[in-house]
Enzyme design. Structure first.
Site, PDB file in Angstrom:
ATOM      1  N   ASP A   1       0.805  -1.232   0.000  1.00 44.52           N
ATOM      2  CA  ASP A   1       0.000   0.000   0.000  1.00 44.52           C
ATOM      3  C   ASP A   1       0.833   1.274   0.000  1.00 44.52           C
ATOM      4  O   ASP A   1       1.977   1.301   0.435  1.00 44.52           O
ATOM      5  CB  ASP A   1      -0.961   0.008   1.197  1.00 44.52           C
ATOM      6  CG  ASP A   1      -0.260  -0.164   2.538  1.00 44.52           C
ATOM      7  OD1 ASP A   1       0.734  -0.907   2.603  1.00 44.52           O
ATOM      8  OD2 ASP A   1      -0.697   0.455   3.528  1.00 44.52           O
TER       9      ASP A   1
ATOM     10  N   GLU B   1      -0.694  -1.992   5.155  1.00 46.28           N
ATOM     11  CA  GLU B   1       0.177  -1.878   6.341  1.00 46.28           C
ATOM     12  C   GLU B   1      -0.025  -0.530   7.014  1.00 46.28           C
ATOM     13  O   GLU B   1      -0.028  -0.426   8.242  1.00 46.28           O
ATOM     14  CB  GLU B   1       1.643  -2.066   5.934  1.00 46.28           C
ATOM     15  CG  GLU B   1       2.603  -2.146   7.129  1.00 46.28           C
ATOM     16  CD  GLU B   1       2.984  -0.812   7.735  1.00 46.28           C
ATOM     17  OE1 GLU B   1       3.131  -0.724   8.964  1.00 46.28           O
ATOM     18  OE2 GLU B   1       3.109   0.179   6.986  1.00 46.28           O
TER      19      GLU B   1
HETATM   20 ZN   LIG Z   1       5.016   3.886   6.385  1.00 50.93          ZN
HETATM   21 ZN   LIG Z   2       6.317   1.199   5.501  1.00 49.97          ZN
END
Ligand SMILES: [Zn+2]
Ligand SMILES: [Zn+2]
Length: 444
Positions: free
Chosen positions: A116, A182
Site C-alpha cells: 500500500d 500496512e
Molecule cells: Zn510507512
Molecule cells: Zn512502511
C-alpha cells in the site's frame, strides 16, 4: 655484546617467513559468491535487475491505498503464476500468497512484502512520479509510494523469481506474502484472520523495510523489539456545564483534563524504568466554545507506545487507574475507551543472528551491518510473529548524492541499486535457513 648484523638479519627474515606461513595457513573468509548455488543466485539476480527496476517504476507510478491495491495485487498474482507458483488471492481483499515448492525436503518459510501507498502528493520530480489522486476524508490529495512499499513488493517478486530458478536445489517451501494495508488497517492481521496461513503454516517469517538513513548495500537490524505497540485512548470528561463566572457550580472538565495530561507525563517518569521505553502523547484536547462558559465535556485523544504484550497491559491498567482517580477526585463522570492497536515487532534473536551471518557473507563485511535502536513507530509485520519466529531488516536505500532521505515525505527518494542487493541477500537468507533446517530436522 655486540651482535653480528648478518645473524640478526637472518633471524628477522626467518620470523617474517614464519609469520607469512601462519597467515597462509589461517582460513580466509570465503569470497562471496563461492558455492555454485550462490553463483547461480547472483547471476539470476543480476539478469533480473533491469526488469525489477521497471516493475518498481510501474508500481511507483500507480500507487494504491490500503485495501484498494487491486492493480498491484493483479501484477503480483500474474507474476507469481508465470513463475509456476501456487497462487491464492483475496485475503484481506487484495492480499496474495504465492507458494513455491522446492524439490528437496525442508520446512516452510515466508517472505512478506507490503503493497500500500500513502495519501501524499509526490514532489520528487522523477519521470515515473505518481500523478494519481484520490479523495481521502473529504480532502483531495495525491497518492505516493512514500514508504517504499513499491520496493518491498518488487523485491518480493524478485526473490520469488530467483528462488524459482533454483527450485531443484531448494529445500522445503517458500511462501511469498503480498500484504495490503500496512499503513492504515492492519493488513497483516486481516490476512491471518482470513485464513491465509491455516493450511500452510510457515516456520519463520522474513521481511525488509526500506531504511531512509542507510545507503544501499547496508543493512540495519535490531535483535528483539524493533517497533512499538501502537495503543491509545479516547477520554471524554463530562460535566453539567455552568457559567464561567461561577465555576463552583459544576465540574470543570478542562481543568480535570489538564490535570490528567500532566499526571500522564508524571506517570511515565515516576512509574516506569528509564530502560522501559514508554511514550504517552495527548495529541488532541478539545473542549469549550466561549471564554465564559464551562463546557459540558472535554475530549482527549492520546497515543501510547511501548514494547511487549505484558507492558502494554501494565500501561493500560496504570492509565485507567490514574484517569479514574483524578476524575473521581473532581467528581467528574467520564468515558474512557482504551484500545490496543498494532503490536510491537519482535525480531527473534536466534533467527536474526542466523540471517545476519548470511548478510555479513553476502554483503561482504560486518561493516555493512548496522545495529539500530528499536523505534517507537508501529509496523504490522508483528502479527506474523504470533505464528512463528520472525525478523524484519532495514534495507539501506539512501541515494548516493544524498545524506539521508525521509519516508512519509513528498520528496522521499530511494536508490534502486538496493533492489537487486535486497533480492540477492534475501534469496541467500532463505536458502541458508532452509539448508540449515534440512541438515537438522529434515535430514531423514
Ligand atoms: Zn510507512
Ligand atoms: Zn512502511
Amino acid at each position: 655484546m655486540k651482535q653480528h648484523p648478518l645473524p640478526l638479519l637472518a633471524t628477522l627474515l626467518a620470523a617474517l617467513a614464519a609469520a607469512a606461513a601462519l597467515q597462509a595457513a589461517a582460513p580466509k573468509p570465503a569470497a562471496y559468491p563461492s558455492t555454485p548455488l550462490e553463483k547461480k543466485i547472483r547471476a539470476a539476480t543480476d539478469k533480473l535487475a533491469p526488469e525489477l527496476i521497471s516493475i518498481r517504476r510501474d508500481i511507483h507510478a500507480h500507487p494504491e491505498l490500503g485495501l484498494q491495491e487491486t492493480r498491484t495485487s493483479a501484477i503480483v498474482a500474474d507474476y507469481f503464476r508465470k513463475l509456476g507458483l501456487d497462487v491464492r488471492t483475496g485475503y484481506a481483499k487484495t492480499g496474495v500468497v504465492g507458494i513455491l515448492k522446492g524439490s528437496k525436503p525442508g520446512p516452510v518459510v515466508a517472505m512478506r512484502g507490503d503493497m500500500d501507498a500513502l495519501p501524499i502528493t509526490e514532489e520528487t520530480g522523477l519521470p515515473f512520479a505518481s500523478k494519481v489522486t484520490a479523495v481521502v476524508d473529504g480532502r483531495a490529495t495525491g497518492l505516493m509510494h512514500a514508504c517504499g512499499h513499491d520496493i518491498h513488493t518488487t523485491m518480493l517478486l524478485g526473490v520469488a523469481a530467483v528462488l524459482a530458478s533454483v527450485k531443484a536445489e531448494l529445500p522445503g517451501t517458500v511462501v511469498f506474502i503480498a500484504q495490503p494495508a500496512e499503513e492504515c488497517c492492519g493488513g497483516a492481521n486481516l490476512m491471518i484472520e482470513d485464513g491465509a496461513f491455516k493450511e500452510i503454516v510457515p516456520a519463520a517469517f522474513f521481511a525488509y523495510h526500506v531504511d531512509d538513513t542507510l545507503k544501499a548495500g547496508r543493512l540495519g537490524y535490531a535483535s528483539g523489539f524493533m517497533s512499538a505497540n501502537v495503543d491509545g485512548f479516547t477520554l471524554e470528561i463530562k460535566s453539567e456545564g455552568c457559567h464561567g463566572a461561577s465555576p463552583w457550580s459544576c465540574v470543570d472538565p478542562i481543568v480535570v483534563g489538564a490535570q490528567i495530561v500532566t499526571a500522564l507525563q508524571v506517570l511515565v517518569s515516576r512509574e516506569f524504568s528509564v530502560h522501559n521505553n514508554t511514550v504517552i502523547t495527548v495529541g488532541s484536547f478539545h473542549g469549550g466554545s466561549a471564554p465564559n462558559i464551562i463546557p459540558r465535556s472535554a475530549r482527549l485523544e492520546a497515543t501510547v507506545r511501548n514494547y511487549g504484550e505484558d507492558q502494554r497491559r501494565v500501561l493500560r491498567d496504570k492509565i485507567t487507574r490514574l484517569v479514574t482517580n483524578i476524575c473521581e477526585a473532581a467528581g467528574a463522570k467520564f468515558d474512557l475507551a482504551y484500545e490496543f492497536g498494532t503490536m510491537s515487532v519482535y525480531n527473534d534473536p536466534a533467527l536474526t543472528g542466523q540471517a545476519l551471518a548470511t548478510a555479513e557473507r553476502v554483503l561482504g563485511s560486518k561493516a555493512a551491518l548496522v545495529e539500530q535502536k528499536p523505534e517507537m513507530g508501529g509496523e504490522d509485520f508483528s502479527y506474523f510473529g504470533t505464528i512463528a519466529p520472525a525478523v524484519m531488516f532495514n534495507l539501506g536505500v539512501v541515494p548516493p548524492e544524498l545524506e539521508a532521505t525521509a519516508v512519509h515525505s513528498p520528496t522521499f527518494l530511494a536508490d534502486e541499486a538496493a533492489i537487486p542487493i535486497g533480492v540477492n541477500l534475501m534469496a541467500n537468507i532463505i536458502l541458508d535457513h532452509q539448508a540449515r533446517a534440512a541438515r537438522g530436522a529434515f535430514k531423514k
